[in-house]
Design a protein around this motif. Sequence first.
Motif, PDB file in Angstrom:
ATOM      1  N   VAL A 124       0.835  -1.201   0.000  1.00  0.00           N
ATOM      2  CA  VAL A 124       0.000   0.000   0.000  1.00  0.00           C
ATOM      3  C   VAL A 124       0.872   1.254   0.000  1.00  0.00           C
ATOM      4  O   VAL A 124       0.609   2.223  -0.725  1.00  0.00           O
ATOM      5  CB  VAL A 124      -0.957  -0.003   1.210  1.00  0.00           C
ATOM      6  CG1 VAL A 124      -1.697   1.336   1.322  1.00  0.00           C
ATOM      7  CG2 VAL A 124      -1.956  -1.151   1.081  1.00  0.00           C
ATOM      8  N   LYS A 125       1.935   1.229   0.776  1.00  0.00           N
ATOM      9  CA  LYS A 125       2.847   2.371   0.824  1.00  0.00           C
ATOM     10  C   LYS A 125       3.508   2.602  -0.532  1.00  0.00           C
ATOM     11  O   LYS A 125       3.544   3.732  -1.041  1.00  0.00           O
ATOM     12  CB  LYS A 125       3.912   2.141   1.892  1.00  0.00           C
ATOM     13  CG  LYS A 125       4.906   3.297   2.022  1.00  0.00           C
ATOM     14  CD  LYS A 125       5.929   3.010   3.114  1.00  0.00           C
ATOM     15  CE  LYS A 125       6.934   4.163   3.231  1.00  0.00           C
ATOM     16  NZ  LYS A 125       7.954   3.889   4.280  1.00  0.00           N
ATOM     17  N   TYR A 126       3.991   1.531  -1.138  1.00  0.00           N
ATOM     18  CA  TYR A 126       4.677   1.643  -2.432  1.00  0.00           C
ATOM     19  C   TYR A 126       3.704   2.091  -3.523  1.00  0.00           C
ATOM     20  O   TYR A 126       4.006   2.991  -4.319  1.00  0.00           O
ATOM     21  CB  TYR A 126       5.296   0.292  -2.788  1.00  0.00           C
ATOM     22  CG  TYR A 126       5.930   0.250  -4.151  1.00  0.00           C
ATOM     23  CD1 TYR A 126       7.240   0.682  -4.349  1.00  0.00           C
ATOM     24  CD2 TYR A 126       5.224  -0.227  -5.257  1.00  0.00           C
ATOM     25  CE1 TYR A 126       7.832   0.642  -5.605  1.00  0.00           C
ATOM     26  CE2 TYR A 126       5.799  -0.272  -6.514  1.00  0.00           C
ATOM     27  CZ  TYR A 126       7.096   0.168  -6.683  1.00  0.00           C
ATOM     28  OH  TYR A 126       7.670   0.129  -7.934  1.00  0.00           O
ATOM     29  N   LEU A 127       2.539   1.485  -3.570  1.00  0.00           N
ATOM     30  CA  LEU A 127       1.592   1.782  -4.647  1.00  0.00           C
ATOM     31  C   LEU A 127       0.906   3.130  -4.476  1.00  0.00           C
ATOM     32  O   LEU A 127       0.463   3.727  -5.460  1.00  0.00           O
ATOM     33  CB  LEU A 127       0.549   0.663  -4.741  1.00  0.00           C
ATOM     34  CG  LEU A 127       1.098  -0.693  -5.207  1.00  0.00           C
ATOM     35  CD1 LEU A 127       0.007  -1.757  -5.186  1.00  0.00           C
ATOM     36  CD2 LEU A 127       1.702  -0.597  -6.607  1.00  0.00           C
ATOM     37  N   SER A 128       0.847   3.625  -3.248  1.00  0.00           N
ATOM     38  CA  SER A 128       0.278   4.960  -3.030  1.00  0.00           C
ATOM     39  C   SER A 128       1.074   6.000  -3.801  1.00  0.00           C
ATOM     40  O   SER A 128       0.509   6.894  -4.455  1.00  0.00           O
ATOM     41  CB  SER A 128       0.262   5.301  -1.538  1.00  0.00           C
ATOM     42  OG  SER A 128      -0.627   4.463  -0.843  1.00  0.00           O
ATOM     43  N   ASP A 129       2.382   5.897  -3.723  1.00  0.00           N
ATOM     44  CA  ASP A 129       3.233   6.823  -4.476  1.00  0.00           C
ATOM     45  C   ASP A 129       3.063   6.598  -5.973  1.00  0.00           C
ATOM     46  O   ASP A 129       2.990   7.551  -6.753  1.00  0.00           O
ATOM     47  CB  ASP A 129       4.702   6.631  -4.080  1.00  0.00           C
ATOM     48  CG  ASP A 129       4.972   7.040  -2.645  1.00  0.00           C
ATOM     49  OD1 ASP A 129       4.218   7.877  -2.122  1.00  0.00           O
ATOM     50  OD2 ASP A 129       5.928   6.506  -2.051  1.00  0.00           O
ATOM     51  N   VAL A 131       0.509   5.255  -7.863  1.00  0.00           N
ATOM     52  CA  VAL A 131      -0.754   5.635  -8.510  1.00  0.00           C
ATOM     53  C   VAL A 131      -0.900   7.152  -8.604  1.00  0.00           C
ATOM     54  O   VAL A 131      -1.515   7.662  -9.550  1.00  0.00           O
ATOM     55  CB  VAL A 131      -1.972   5.016  -7.780  1.00  0.00           C
ATOM     56  CG1 VAL A 131      -1.918   3.498  -7.811  1.00  0.00           C
ATOM     57  CG2 VAL A 131      -2.096   5.517  -6.347  1.00  0.00           C
ATOM     58  N   THR A 132      -0.337   7.868  -7.633  1.00  0.00           N
ATOM     59  CA  THR A 132      -0.451   9.326  -7.687  1.00  0.00           C
ATOM     60  C   THR A 132       0.510   9.930  -8.707  1.00  0.00           C
ATOM     61  O   THR A 132       0.136  10.846  -9.459  1.00  0.00           O
ATOM     62  CB  THR A 132      -0.191   9.936  -6.303  1.00  0.00           C
ATOM     63  OG1 THR A 132       1.066   9.470  -5.796  1.00  0.00           O
ATOM     64  CG2 THR A 132      -1.292   9.564  -5.324  1.00  0.00           C
ATOM     65  N   THR A 133       1.724   9.434  -8.775  1.00  0.00           N
ATOM     66  CA  THR A 133       2.711  10.007  -9.703  1.00  0.00           C
ATOM     67  C   THR A 133       2.458   9.577 -11.145  1.00  0.00           C
ATOM     68  O   THR A 133       2.781  10.314 -12.088  1.00  0.00           O
ATOM     69  CB  THR A 133       4.146   9.595  -9.315  1.00  0.00           C
ATOM     70  OG1 THR A 133       4.242   8.165  -9.314  1.00  0.00           O
ATOM     71  CG2 THR A 133       4.499  10.142  -7.939  1.00  0.00           C
TER      72      THR A 133
END
Length: 431
Positions: A124-129, A131-133
């Motif tokens: 979740v931490k990795y994919l949060s960055d 999907v936003t970028t």
Amino acid sequence: MKKVLIVTYYWAPAGGPGVQRWLKFVKYLRDFGIEPIIYTPKNPTYPMVDAHIADDLPQDLTLLRTKIWEPYGLASFFSKEKTKKISAGIIPTKKFSWVDKCLLWVRGNLFIPDARVLWVRPSVKYLSDYVTTQGIDTIITTAPPHSIHLIGLHLKEKYPTLRWIADFRDPWTNIGYHSQLRLTERSAQKHLALERKVLQSADTIIVTSPSTQREFTAKTSKPIVLITNGYDDDTFGEEVPLSPYFMLSHVGSLLSERNPETLWQVLGAMAAESPAFRQDLRICLAGKVSEEVFVTIEKYGLSSSLEYKGYLSHTDALALQRSSQLLLLLEINHPKTEGIIPGKLFEYMAAQRPILALGYSQWDVREIIAQTHTGITLLVTDAPAIKQALTHYYTLYKANQLHTQPTSLGAYHRKALTQKLSEVILERGKG
């Protein structure tokens, strides 16, 4: 191209049926204007591997990988072989040792919903960055393992406008082995709560069988789309000669509870009654097979007819299917197996060899086989009906007339199924 992030535990070089569904979707998604981005573990524990399973995938796919920590390494300190079997879903039904009981209790109660749950938070931490970028507005999670859906759940909670599609290759709390995990009441309730939350939070749910679609319809008001598994062009391959023997083949894992003792009993009796039948008979098993299956085959005097291939590459498994006289599809006689439609069914159908499907009386497989005229489905414990079917097929074999004439197979081609998936992905404003 519309970018879609696909979160999956099983990916190449994983072998077995669990990886096939999304490998084939990804193969064709670009044909429908969708660019797949794959997120998967860097160091997963796969029970089996296939070095060539992704040979027909696009070479320029975006593949994201992060490390995962799984408890099977520690558990193997007690019993490496038992741990490997449990991680592959092979749960013994007899001779439960204290190691079996401990491993199952730990697996069921300390790692909820499964042993890959420790990958959820870092993902979740990795994919949060990401999907936003990267401007990702649609994600797909595919399970089992069902902890993969928790990644989608947490991302959806963090980004409410993110569209989340949850693909269930198998049921969750209604899957056959769930009741064998020695769950405490508290653990069982936690599974149900997580399942309910996923079903109510995803924007769209995809299932692989009509029974699972009905089950989930009673649990959520979200759209539920049925997209079965299927077959691909590689199913046909090069021409393979038929076995000269009356060869009954089963491809894939054959777990303890799925051991078709009635089938072995009937075959043993037919072999005892007819020396010619015994001489012609071959039972070919390919994949992980429980020791209890071998014991039962020996019990009914069939060991001399057995050919055990072990794990085969996907290419070799397809060739075996085309060379067999009769293909076995085996399932447990239990209501919870009603919606289990094995991926190999569709490859069996495309192989154009008759299918003898033995399982639950209301198995969803029955309608598919009947509609496509690819075989027969019987109750796995119905000895007279099984004997009648085998006698019929053996008679056709002796007359060189054992074959099928399938109809309506095109709907199950992987490209046709991917088109249906693309329509779900590109649909907006629902759910």
